[in-house]
Each structure stands twice: as structure tokens, then as C-alpha cells.
Design a protein around this motif. Structure first.
Motif, short mmCIF file in Angstrom:
data_model
loop_
_atom_site.label_atom_id
_atom_site.label_comp_id
_atom_site.label_asym_id
_atom_site.label_seq_id
_atom_site.Cartn_x
_atom_site.Cartn_y
_atom_site.Cartn_z
N ARG A 1 0.81 -1.22 0.00
CA ARG A 1 0.00 0.00 0.00
C ARG A 1 0.84 1.27 0.00
N LEU A 2 2.17 1.13 -0.01
CA LEU A 2 3.03 2.31 0.03
C LEU A 2 2.92 3.14 -1.25
N ALA A 3 2.45 2.53 -2.32
CA ALA A 3 2.32 3.25 -3.59
C ALA A 3 0.92 3.82 -3.80
N ASP A 4 0.08 3.75 -2.77
CA ASP A 4 -1.28 4.28 -2.90
C ASP A 4 -1.26 5.77 -3.30
N HIS A 5 -2.23 6.19 -4.09
CA HIS A 5 -2.40 7.60 -4.41
C HIS A 5 -3.75 8.07 -3.88
N LYS A 6 -4.05 9.34 -4.10
CA LYS A 6 -5.23 9.94 -3.47
C LYS A 6 -6.54 9.24 -3.85
N PHE A 7 -6.60 8.69 -5.05
CA PHE A 7 -7.85 8.04 -5.46
C PHE A 7 -8.08 6.72 -4.72
N HIS A 8 -7.00 6.12 -4.20
CA HIS A 8 -7.16 4.92 -3.38
C HIS A 8 -7.80 5.26 -2.03
N ARG A 9 -7.72 6.51 -1.64
CA ARG A 9 -8.18 6.91 -0.30
C ARG A 9 -9.59 7.48 -0.32
N GLY A 10 -10.24 7.45 -1.47
CA GLY A 10 -11.65 7.79 -1.51
C GLY A 10 -11.93 9.27 -1.69
N HIS A 11 -13.17 9.54 -2.10
CA HIS A 11 -13.59 10.90 -2.42
C HIS A 11 -14.92 11.18 -1.73
N CYS A 12 -14.95 12.27 -0.95
CA CYS A 12 -16.17 12.70 -0.26
C CYS A 12 -16.78 13.90 -0.97
N LEU A 13 -18.08 13.91 -1.10
CA LEU A 13 -18.82 15.06 -1.60
C LEU A 13 -19.68 15.58 -0.45
N VAL A 14 -19.51 16.86 -0.11
CA VAL A 14 -20.23 17.47 1.01
C VAL A 14 -21.15 18.56 0.47
N LEU A 15 -22.45 18.35 0.57
CA LEU A 15 -23.40 19.38 0.15
C LEU A 15 -23.29 20.58 1.09
#
Length: 543
Positions: A253-267
Motif C-alpha cells: 500500500r506504500l504506492a497508494d495515491h489519493k484516489f485509493h483513499r476515496g472521495h467525499c462530496l459534502v453538500l
């Protein structure tokens, strides 16, 4: 660490505790043997309490107030043991010895010394009072002469040790409808009861010590438990890689990038009400989400964008534009509620969000929108229960007591007090009705699931009673869920982190401080990474 089952801190109702006692007796252990073990624990606690108060291990004068049941029997045993250790003991009982039965009668007969009627005169020369009047099984308010006696005791200024639970507190609900002993310390047996964790009961307990009296752990397989206490062992196995010390991260997992960590949408709310959503968004980033996007109305987009840096902005004006934004890229979690607004168009956004196949957190104004829809007849709780988020166990509601009362009026705090209902039971019922993981916030936060599990976080931190604190909590939960943490684990971990952050900062805390405290808390969590199991795998309940 030891086996996961041994690390759970189960909470038993008084009925479950009575069953544990009976199962132990049925296995061949004498009931009086359990009472003697409990009495020894009380005697030990009395010695420790007085030593901590006086700084001396010398014996003194103890007044023991006994009731008519087994709680009083524990007091009689403690009296005999303390007297054998050189203490001066004066003992009063609410009934005559002829009115005692069973093991309590045996204990009184073994005491063999004088038993006085209850009176404030009993503790006139005492250094310590032991309250063994009523235990966790009491379900009615104390009134009359006994209530007057308790009031006098509370005014005495003497240190008080309560046996099992301070007399007057309902063991199941933690409610106190009449007089209640205000203890400095409470010693209970085998497992805590709900009233040790739920307010106001917890406030009467003082320091709580739970001791072993010879009941085997295996009885829990038969008794079940109403809930467990919130602690990292519940959720540590699902702790996100991005929040671990680098030495503990899986090399793959050391090569993970931001998209591996998920995306939140806040209204987000309008131009004058964007702060709450911005707090939630920043907290989601601090909780490890790889990307967070705020979705304000079009006329507020420039203002919101001027106040954020790492957080992105995508205007959402209505249901159609929400659909456009959601189609543009993959979002793992949608947050609706913090200062969203309660107009008809905002309500439509909440309804639309419930139709989307995305993890969904509803808080604050989103909950009010739901209530308004229910009261107008255009919606009901099936909108929650039948949503894709609920069906995939990714729906979270985070009401405070006021919002909870509007959404579930028959389970409100007022109704609970009137009918002496348990907050635990009501939170579980609400979770079942809504199909959501429910976080009923408070000094004694209850996290409940539709399948009947419950977790209690009872670490009242008054510094968190500040505007925006709840918005930070929902952001933390969302950030964890974005990384693949289950709704239940994320809620438990989020509540724990939120509470610890408030406690570590102390007086003067404002909501903006909370997200910045999280990184230091991740180092505390690292100490638990050697093992455990997470709440998602816990079967719990009464099974």
C-alpha cells in the motif's frame, strides 16, 4: 494482545446480570460464595478509597447502610471482613433481620453484631460510608424517609462507596427519578450495567471499578449483552493504511495515491451558511480521505472557494446539477446536512441523495428536511430504510437529542424520562426503524445498528459543546468511510477520535481546533495496531 473475545467490554442489563449469577450457581458455585467474593471486593475498595483520601493505610470508622436484598448482603459480608481487619464498623439496615431471606440472611447472621435502624446518626463519627442499600436491579424511584436519609448522606461531605450502583439509580436506563446517592466510587461485579455509562446515572457513580467475583466468561454465550463500550479494539483492524505510522503500512500500500483513499462530496449551504460544511470537509481530509469536494449553490461557489485550499468546489443548485456532479466522477461518500438549509429545494436534494447508490451521511438540516417531509405526509421512514445506502449498510444518521426527538418522537428524551425507557433500547429501535447506523450524540453517545448491535461511548467532554463540533464529527466519519471503513467502524472510531480531541485540547476549544488535533491522536491509535477485531465482525446483541 489476548484473544479478541477477552478484550470486549460487554455491558449487561440487570436481567442479564441476574442470569449470569444464576448460571454460575447452576454450575455448582454457591450463591453465598459469590456474595462473599463481592463483599471482599467491597471491603478492598473501602480500604483503597480511604487510603487515597487520607494518604494513610490506617483503619478507621466505616458506616455501612444495607438494604433488604443481595446488595445488602454484600454490605454485611464487607462489614465482617473490615471488622476483622481492625476497622470500627457501624451497620444499619432498612429492614429487620427477620425480613431478610436467602444469602442476605446468611450474611447478616454471620455478621452477628448489632444492626441499627437507618439514621443519619450512624455516620456521625464515620470516615467512610458504604452504600449497600439497592443495586442495579432497582427500577422505582426512592421516596419518603429513605429519600430523606439519602439527601442527608449527600450533604454530609463524607466519602461514599456504592455497591454495584448508587442507590436510587435505575440500572437499566441510568435514570434517577427520586433521591440518589452521590458516590465517590462504585464497585460493580463481572460487567458494567447500562447505568454505569448512561447519564445521569454515570454522574452519580464517581470512579467505577468492575471486579471479578468468580463468574466465568462463558456465561456470556447464554446471557448475551445489550452493548459494548467503545474502544479501539472494536475497530482497529479496519483502521485505514493512510493513518498508520509508515513502519506499520502494508508494503503493497506504500504506492497508494489519493484516489485509493476515496472521495467525499459534502453538500453545502448558501453564502452565509457555508462554515458548517467547510468544517466537515476539512475534517474528512484530516481523517484521511484522498479528495473532498464541497457542493454549494451556484451563487455561493466563489465565496466558498475563497475559503478552502485542498478542498475542491463543484456548484450544485438543484437535483439535476447534483446528478451531473455525481456522474462526472466517482464519489465514495456523500454528506448532507451541515447548514444545508431546509427549503423545499434543499429537501429535494436530500430525497435525491437517498436514491443514489453511494454511502450517505445525514446530519443536522438533512434530518430536519426528512422530518418536515414526514410531517407534511410526502415521506416516511421507508425513504431511509429502502434507500440503496441502507440496503448496503452504508447509511448513517448523526442526530443530537433534539433532532432525534423530531425524527422519533415516541423515543425522545422526554418520553424516556416519563416512561423510564433506556436510551440504549431506544437508539437500537430507531436504527431498526430507519435502516441506518445511528449515532445518538451526547455525553453518553450511543451508536446502534439495524441488526440490534450497540456501542456506548461514555466520556462526557463538555468542551465539545460548541458550534460546529458535530459538523467535525460527521466529517471524520465520512473521511473514514471514504477509505473503505464500514459505517459502524467509522462511527465508533469517529466518536472516539472526536472525544479524545476535545479532551486533549480542553477549555477554550472551538470547532476549528478539532481537525488539527487528529494527527497526534493517530499516534495514540498506533499503539493498538498489534491486534484486535472490528465492530463490523462483532455479533453482539442478545444472541
Amino acid at each position: 494482545m489476548s484473544e479478541p473475545k477477552e478484550m470486549l467490554v460487554e455491558i449487561l442489563t440487570p436481567a442479564q446480570m441476574a442470569q449470569a449469577d444464576q448460571l454460575t450457581i447452576d454450575s455448582g458455585v454457591l450463591g453465598y460464595q459469590l456474595m462473599q467474593s463481592a463483599g471482599q471486593a467491597v471491603a478492598n475498595a473501602a480500604v483503597d478509597l480511604l487510603e487515597r483520601r487520607t494518604g494513610s493505610g490506617a483503619s478507621g470508622m466505616v458506616c455501612i447502610l444495607c438494604g433488604p436484598g443481595n446488595n445488602g448482603g454484600d454490605g454485611f459480608v464487607a462489614a465482617q471482613l473490615l471488622e476483622e481487619e481492625g476497622w470500627s464498623v457501624i451497620l444499619g439496615c432498612s429492614v429487620g433481620i427477620d425480613d431478610l431471606t436467602g444469602d442476605a440472611l446468611l450474611a447478616a447472621e454471620d455478621w452477628g453484631d448489632e444492626i441499627f435502624s437507618l439514621s443519619p446518626r450512624l455516620w456521625q463519627d464515620a470516615d467512610l460510608v458504604i452504600d449497600a442499600l439497592f443495586g442495579a436491579g432497582l427500577s422505582r424511584p426512592i421516596s419518603g424517609e429513605l429519600a430523606d436519609l439519602i439527601d442527608e448522606l449527600n450533604l454530609s461531605g463524607l466519602p461514599v462507596l456504592s455497591v454495584d450502583l448508587p442507590s436510587g439509580v435505575d440500572g437499566t436506563s441510568g435514570l434517577a427519578g427520586g433521591a440518589c446517592v452521590k458516590a465517590d466510587q462504585t464497585v460493580t461485579f463481572f460487567r458494567k450495567k447500562p447505568a454505569h455509562l448512561l447519564y445521569p446515572g454515570k454522574a452519580f457513580c464517581g470512579d467505577i471499578f468492575c471486579v471479578d467475583i468468580g463468574i466465568e466468561e462463558q456465561v456470556l454465550d447464554d446471557t448475551g449483552h445489550i452493548a459494548v463500550e467503545n474502544q479501539p479494539v472494536l475497530w482497529i483492524d479496519s483502521w485505514p493504511e493512510a493513518l498508520k505510522p509508515i513502519a506499520d503500512i502494508d508494503p503493497l500500500r506504500l504506492a497508494d495515491h489519493k484516489f485509493h483513499r476515496g472521495h467525499c462530496l459534502v453538500l453545502c449551504g448558501d453564502a452565509t451558511h457555508s462554515g458548517a460544511a467547510r468544517l466537515a470537509a476539512r475534517s474528512a481530509l484530516r481523517a484521511g480521505a484522498g479528495l473532498v469536494t464541497l457542493a454549494p449553490p451556484c451563487d455561493a461557489a466563489s465565496l466558498v472557494a475563497a475559503h478552502v485550499t485542498a478542498v475542491m468546489v463543484e456548484p450544485v443548485q438543484d437535483v439535476a446539477s447534483l446528478g451531473t456532479v455525481l456522474a462526472k466522477r466517482t464519489y465514495d461518500v456523500l454528506v448532507a446536512g451541515p447548514a444545508l438549509g431546509k427549503t423545499q429545494d434543499r429537501r429535494a436534494l436530500v430525497y435525491d441523495a437517498l436514491e443514489r447508490d453511494v454511502a450517505l451521511l445525514l446530519d443536522a438540516d438533512a434530518l430536519s428536511c426528512l422530518v418536515d417531509g414526514i410531517e407534511s405526509g410526502e415521506a416516511d421512514l421507508s425513504l431511509l430504510r429502502e434507500s440503496p445506502a441502507a440496503r448496503s449498510e452504508r447509511l448513517v444518521l448523526t442526530p443530537h437529542e433534539g433532532e432525534f426527538a423530531r425524527l422519533f418522537p415516541d423515543l425522545s428524551h422526554r418520553v424516556r424520562e416519563e416512561k423510564r425507557l433506556s436510551k440504549l433500547d431506544c437508539a437500537i429501535t430507531a436504527a431498526q426503524r430507519s435502516g441506518a447506523v445511528l449515532v445518538l450524540k451526547g455525553a453518553d453517545t450511543v451508536i446502534a445498528t439495524p441488526d440490534g448491535r450497540a456501542v456506548v461511548h461514555s466520556d462526557g467532554v463538555p468542551y465539545l459543546a460548541t458550534a460546529g463540533s458535530g459538523d467535525v464529527l460527521v466529517g471524520i466519519i465520512a473521511g473514514l468511510m471514504a477509505q473503505g471503513v464500514s459505517a459502524l467502524d467509522a462511527c465508533c472510531a469517529g466518536v472516539w477520535l472526536h472525544s479524545r480531541a476535545g479532551r486533549s485540547f480542553g477549555p477554550g476549544l472551538i470547532a476549528e481546533d478539532l481537525p488539527e488535533l487528529l494527527p497526534s491522536l493517530y499516534m495514540d491509535v498506533a499503539g493498538y495496531l498489534s491486534g484486535g477485531f472490528h465492530a463490523s465482525d462483532w455479533t453482539g446483541g442478545d444472541d
